[in-house]
Design a protein around this motif. Structure first.
Motif, PDB file in Angstrom:
ATOM      1  N   ARG A   1      47.648  12.357  -5.464  1.00 60.00           N
ATOM      2  CA  ARG A   1      48.547  11.384  -4.828  1.00 60.00           C
ATOM      3  C   ARG A   1      49.766  11.111  -5.701  1.00 60.00           C
ATOM      4  O   ARG A   1      50.875  10.959  -5.195  1.00 60.00           O
ATOM      5  CB  ARG A   1      47.801  10.071  -4.564  1.00 60.00           C
ATOM      6  CG  ARG A   1      46.798  10.141  -3.420  1.00 60.00           C
ATOM      7  CD  ARG A   1      46.228   8.791  -3.097  1.00 60.00           C
ATOM      8  NE  ARG A   1      47.283   7.858  -2.674  1.00 60.00           N
ATOM      9  CZ  ARG A   1      47.077   6.555  -2.471  1.00 60.00           C
ATOM     10  NH1 ARG A   1      45.877   6.032  -2.675  1.00 60.00           N
ATOM     11  NH2 ARG A   1      48.078   5.789  -2.077  1.00 60.00           N
ATOM     12  N   ARG A   2      49.556  11.090  -6.997  1.00 62.53           N
ATOM     13  CA  ARG A   2      50.648  10.787  -7.920  1.00 62.53           C
ATOM     14  C   ARG A   2      51.645  11.935  -8.030  1.00 62.53           C
ATOM     15  O   ARG A   2      52.836  11.709  -8.259  1.00 62.53           O
ATOM     16  CB  ARG A   2      50.061  10.446  -9.293  1.00 62.53           C
ATOM     17  CG  ARG A   2      51.065   9.930 -10.297  1.00 62.53           C
ATOM     18  CD  ARG A   2      50.374   9.521 -11.583  1.00 62.53           C
ATOM     19  NE  ARG A   2      49.388   8.469 -11.367  1.00 62.53           N
ATOM     20  CZ  ARG A   2      48.607   7.972 -12.316  1.00 62.53           C
ATOM     21  NH1 ARG A   2      48.696   8.438 -13.562  1.00 62.53           N
ATOM     22  NH2 ARG A   2      47.738   7.015 -12.055  1.00 62.53           N
ATOM     23  N   ILE A   3      51.167  13.156  -7.874  1.00 57.10           N
ATOM     24  CA  ILE A   3      52.037  14.322  -8.095  1.00 57.10           C
ATOM     25  C   ILE A   3      52.475  14.994  -6.798  1.00 57.10           C
ATOM     26  O   ILE A   3      53.168  16.011  -6.843  1.00 57.10           O
ATOM     27  CB  ILE A   3      51.317  15.379  -8.969  1.00 57.10           C
ATOM     28  CG1 ILE A   3      50.084  15.908  -8.235  1.00 57.10           C
ATOM     29  CG2 ILE A   3      50.965  14.817 -10.333  1.00 57.10           C
ATOM     30  CD1 ILE A   3      49.454  17.104  -8.871  1.00 57.10           C
ATOM     31  N   ARG A   4      52.095  14.451  -5.633  1.00 59.86           N
ATOM     32  CA  ARG A   4      52.358  15.150  -4.377  1.00 59.86           C
ATOM     33  C   ARG A   4      53.851  15.391  -4.138  1.00 59.86           C
ATOM     34  O   ARG A   4      54.230  16.358  -3.476  1.00 59.86           O
ATOM     35  CB  ARG A   4      51.733  14.408  -3.196  1.00 59.86           C
ATOM     36  CG  ARG A   4      52.302  13.032  -2.906  1.00 59.86           C
ATOM     37  CD  ARG A   4      51.526  12.380  -1.758  1.00 59.86           C
ATOM     38  NE  ARG A   4      52.084  11.099  -1.380  1.00 59.86           N
ATOM     39  CZ  ARG A   4      51.813   9.946  -1.964  1.00 59.86           C
ATOM     40  NH1 ARG A   4      50.957   9.927  -2.998  1.00 59.86           N
ATOM     41  NH2 ARG A   4      52.359   8.817  -1.563  1.00 59.86           N
ATOM     42  N   LYS A   5      54.698  14.530  -4.683  1.00 64.83           N
ATOM     43  CA  LYS A   5      56.151  14.706  -4.511  1.00 64.83           C
ATOM     44  C   LYS A   5      56.662  15.918  -5.284  1.00 64.83           C
ATOM     45  O   LYS A   5      57.750  16.420  -5.014  1.00 64.83           O
ATOM     46  CB  LYS A   5      56.889  13.452  -4.963  1.00 64.83           C
ATOM     47  CG  LYS A   5      56.802  13.162  -6.457  1.00 64.83           C
ATOM     48  CD  LYS A   5      57.540  11.894  -6.815  1.00 64.83           C
ATOM     49  CE  LYS A   5      57.554  11.650  -8.317  1.00 64.83           C
ATOM     50  NZ  LYS A   5      56.194  11.548  -8.893  1.00 64.83           N
ATOM     51  N   ASP A   6      55.884  16.384  -6.270  1.00 66.03           N
ATOM     52  CA  ASP A   6      56.302  17.527  -7.089  1.00 66.03           C
ATOM     53  C   ASP A   6      55.793  18.862  -6.558  1.00 66.03           C
ATOM     54  O   ASP A   6      56.114  19.912  -7.112  1.00 66.03           O
ATOM     55  CB  ASP A   6      55.806  17.349  -8.533  1.00 66.03           C
ATOM     56  CG  ASP A   6      56.418  16.137  -9.223  1.00 66.03           C
ATOM     57  OD1 ASP A   6      57.588  15.841  -8.928  1.00 66.03           O
ATOM     58  OD2 ASP A   6      55.725  15.502 -10.037  1.00 66.03           O
ATOM     59  N   ILE A   7      54.984  18.828  -5.501  1.00 67.91           N
ATOM     60  CA  ILE A   7      54.379  20.057  -4.982  1.00 67.91           C
ATOM     61  C   ILE A   7      55.395  20.849  -4.165  1.00 67.91           C
ATOM     62  O   ILE A   7      56.078  20.293  -3.302  1.00 67.91           O
ATOM     63  CB  ILE A   7      53.156  19.731  -4.093  1.00 67.91           C
ATOM     64  CG1 ILE A   7      52.076  19.010  -4.904  1.00 67.91           C
ATOM     65  CG2 ILE A   7      52.584  21.012  -3.480  1.00 67.91           C
ATOM     66  CD1 ILE A   7      50.948  18.450  -4.052  1.00 67.91           C
ATOM     67  N   ASP A   8      55.487  22.126  -4.443  1.00 66.47           N
ATOM     68  CA  ASP A   8      56.274  23.028  -3.613  1.00 66.47           C
ATOM     69  C   ASP A   8      55.325  23.570  -2.540  1.00 66.47           C
ATOM     70  O   ASP A   8      54.555  24.498  -2.779  1.00 66.47           O
ATOM     71  CB  ASP A   8      56.844  24.176  -4.465  1.00 66.47           C
ATOM     72  CG  ASP A   8      57.826  25.042  -3.688  1.00 66.47           C
ATOM     73  OD1 ASP A   8      57.593  25.263  -2.490  1.00 66.47           O
ATOM     74  OD2 ASP A   8      58.814  25.507  -4.290  1.00 66.47           O
ATOM     75  N   TYR A   9      55.367  22.967  -1.346  1.00 70.84           N
ATOM     76  CA  TYR A   9      54.372  23.266  -0.320  1.00 70.84           C
ATOM     77  C   TYR A   9      54.492  24.684   0.223  1.00 70.84           C
ATOM     78  O   TYR A   9      53.488  25.275   0.639  1.00 70.84           O
ATOM     79  CB  TYR A   9      54.467  22.239   0.815  1.00 70.84           C
ATOM     80  CG  TYR A   9      53.945  20.878   0.416  1.00 70.84           C
ATOM     81  CD1 TYR A   9      52.577  20.597   0.471  1.00 70.84           C
ATOM     82  CD2 TYR A   9      54.809  19.893  -0.049  1.00 70.84           C
ATOM     83  CE1 TYR A   9      52.091  19.356   0.092  1.00 70.84           C
ATOM     84  CE2 TYR A   9      54.329  18.645  -0.434  1.00 70.84           C
ATOM     85  CZ  TYR A   9      52.970  18.380  -0.368  1.00 70.84           C
ATOM     86  OH  TYR A   9      52.493  17.159  -0.763  1.00 70.84           O
TER      87      TYR A   9
END
Length: 240
Positions: free
Chosen positions: A58-66
């Motif tokens: 949840r904390r790192i989801r903004k950093d994921i390259d989907y």
């Protein structure tokens, strides 16, 4: 003595995994094999790695390259079947020796500024290699680390995408382990004892991540790769 070794292994490995997105299986598995049976060591590694990825997602989801994550997952789904075939048909020590040499050679190229352009096909290929190494020798991290390093990816994207990928690859691998190799009380008791150490590592690793710049992160990855290559060579030669 074994308890002290277990504490140090899990605390250091979880700190490394949290701060870089890599390193838990690379660091923990060879030392856990000194304490537990192979199947137990692998399953403890899988369970605690899953805890780390789940706790951070949840904390790192903004950093994921989907987009990259999706291609890694598709590639690894094919690669895992290849890895099982390799595991059943190829001498594992010979495979580890070859992989160790390749990792060290590619790391040297990266140190001397060898770079590649990332594209969709190479994303699928990197995921496939990671999947095959997961089911053959239990180490999905090195090919992703080499790939990300060669493409000069930002440390946030590397950590986020890799930890999200681990949620998939380790869940599937744990299910395969339980179905085909079985499991035991020792795995779950040791994993339960390891949880407080993992959460301590999560805290320390998050603090470290804030202070590691891009250059420091790159040096960190080179160290992990060199250690992995040397470990595989030594293990294949029966020196561990």
């Amino acid at each position: 003595m074994e308890v002290a070794v277990f504490i140090i292994i899990i605390l250091v490995a979880s700190t490394l995994q949290t701060s870089t997105g890599f390193g838990f299986s690379i660091l923990a598995t060879p030392f856990l094999l000194l304490i537990f049976e192979p199947a137990e060591a692998i399953q403890i590694n899988l369970v605690l790695s899953l805890v780390i990825s789940t706790a951070l997602i949840r904390r790192i989801r903004k950093d994921i390259d989907y987009g990259v994550l999706k291609r890694f997952i598709i590639g690894s789904s094919v690669g895992m079947f290849v890895g099982i075939i390799i595991f059943l048909m190829v001498d594992i020590d010979g495979l580890k020796r070859v992989i160790g040499i390749v990792i060290l050679a590619l790391t040297l190229l990266l140190i001397f500024k060898f770079r590649i352009d990332r594209n969709r096909g190479r994303d699928f290929f990197a995921g496939g290699i990671a999947g095959s190494l997961t089911t053959s020798i239990g180490m999905p991290g090195p090919p992703l680390l080499l790939y990300f390093s060669g493409t000069d990816s930002l440390k946030e994207k590397v950590r986020g995408t890799t930890l999200a990928f681990y949620l998939f690859i380790y869940t599937v691998s744990l299910i395969i382990q339980i179905v085909f190799a079985g499991t035991g009380q020792t795995v779950w008791i040791a994993s339960l004892w390891g949880l407080p150490l993992v959460f301590m590592g999560l805290f320390v690793g998050q603090m470290l991540f804030r202070y590691i710049n891009q250059k420091g992160f790159r040096i960190f990855t080179y160290v992990i790769l060199v250690v992995t290559g040397i470990y595989l060579l030594m293990d294949s030669a029966g020196l561990l």
